[in-house]
Design an enzyme around this catalytic site. Structure first.
Site, PDB file in Angstrom:
ATOM      1  N   GLU A  28      19.515  54.499  59.973  1.00 15.83           N
ATOM      2  CA  GLU A  28      20.040  55.841  60.256  1.00 15.83           C
ATOM      3  C   GLU A  28      20.979  55.850  61.458  1.00 15.83           C
ATOM      4  OE1 GLU A  28      19.540  58.578  58.214  1.00 15.83           O
ATOM      5  OE2 GLU A  28      18.698  56.965  56.991  1.00 15.83           O
ATOM      6  N   PRO A  83      30.588  57.117  61.423  1.00 16.02           N
ATOM      7  CA  PRO A  83      31.358  58.290  60.961  1.00 16.02           C
ATOM      8  C   PRO A  83      31.666  59.265  62.100  1.00 16.02           C
ATOM      9  CG  PRO A  83      29.503  57.852  59.499  1.00 16.02           C
ATOM     10  CD  PRO A  83      29.292  57.013  60.717  1.00 16.02           C
ATOM     11  N   ARG A 105      46.457  41.250  60.555  1.00 20.12           N
ATOM     12  CA  ARG A 105      47.846  41.269  60.076  1.00 20.12           C
ATOM     13  C   ARG A 105      48.852  41.318  61.216  1.00 20.12           C
ATOM     14  NH1 ARG A 105      49.764  45.058  57.724  1.00 20.12           N
ATOM     15  NH2 ARG A 105      51.150  44.045  56.240  1.00 20.12           N
ATOM     16  N   ASP A 116      56.473  47.308  57.283  1.00 19.69           N
ATOM     17  CA  ASP A 116      55.378  48.279  57.220  1.00 19.69           C
ATOM     18  C   ASP A 116      55.363  49.130  58.474  1.00 19.69           C
ATOM     19  OD1 ASP A 116      54.723  47.154  54.843  1.00 19.69           O
ATOM     20  OD2 ASP A 116      52.932  46.127  55.554  1.00 19.69           O
TER      21      ASP A 116
END
Ligand code: 4H3
Length: 251
Positions: free
Chosen positions: A114, A87, A152, A167
């Site tokens: 953690e 994160p 992709r 896209d």
């Protein structure tokens, strides 16, 4: 494209064997090789985690087994970029995917517990990425999200090359609504234009719908985008129709 994966739970990646990514693996368009830090543990108990210095909850992944696993992966592909998922990383998006997909070899380190010893990140990690502002129990799903998005861009992976191009042309806009048979579902019909066969009109309708949806749902994306004259005309049309149709609601 080659992905080296360092994970305590390589079996998690089996779901990439389904569908388009599965076919890409079978056709050798993308390759995954795995290294399990547990196999590089230095004691007879195969320890890969320990208590955090300074105290606090949970365990921290030890630097040494991770370094040995990364070293083994780098022996296979010395030129690979080593990516850690957390994160705290830079937010991954479609633009980042297009850019990262130019590389032939990527090593993903998936953490558990953690997190991992900060010194391992400083010593061995080239780039730290996040797939979004939420916390997962491990980096594996984040790595899989990135692998799927990157795959992709590998030529031949997506059967219809046009869809990848479309896209990327429409980058920064939400997709227009799609419809398939039946023509009427629960009394709701398909927009007439889409049944007309007028390809130019259909493209125009879709671009207008994309612009309108982005305006309604993701104004932040629209603010970042430079619109062409035609796009401005279409968005203005959409907004005028939208205000027309919704005016009564405020009466
Ligand atoms: C990536 C990894 C969220 C993301 C992750 C993300 C477990 C990293 C552990 C693993 C550390 C604790 N969570 N948003 N979790 O991309 O190793 O953070």
């Amino acid at each position: 494209m080659w992905f080296g994966i360092i994970s305590l739970f390589p079996e998690v990646f089996q779901s990439l064997q389904a569908g388009i990514t599965g076919r890409a693996i079978k056709n050798n368009l993308i390759q995954m090789d795995f290294w399990n830090p547990r196999d590089f543990a230095q004691d007879k108990h195969k320890t890969v985690d320990d208590n955090p210095y300074g105290g606090g909850p949970g365990m921290v992944m030890m630097a040494e087994p991770l370094q040995a696993a990364i070293k083994a992966a780098k022996t296979a592909r010395p030129e690979a970029t080593v990516i850690y998922l957390s994160p705290q990383g830079r937010q991954f998006n479609q633009e980042a995917a297009e850019d990262l997909a130019k590389q032939k070899n990527l090593i993903f380190l998936a953490g558990r517990y953690e997190g991992i010893d900060e010194r391992l990140i400083e010593q061995e990690i080239d780039e730290e990425w996040s797939i979004g502002d939420y916390i997962l129990t491990g980096g594996e799903l984040a790595a899989m999200v990135m692998i799927d998005a990157l795959a992709r861009f590998v030529p031949g992976v997506v059967g219809d090359e046009d869809s990848v191009k479309q896209d990327s042309l429409a980058t920064g806009l939400l997709k227009y609504p799609q419809f398939t048979r039946p023509e009427s579902f629960m009394g709701k019909t398909v927009p007439d234009i889409l049944l007309s066969g007028h390809h130019q009109q259909i493209d125009r309708w879709r671009l207008k719908a994309s612009l309108g949806r982005t305006w309604l749902r993701r104004p932040d994306l629209l603010a970042k985008k430079r619109l062409s004259d035609q796009e401005l005309v279409l968005l203005t049309e959409f907004i005028e129709e939208f205000l027309q149709n919704n005016a009564r609601k405020s009466l």
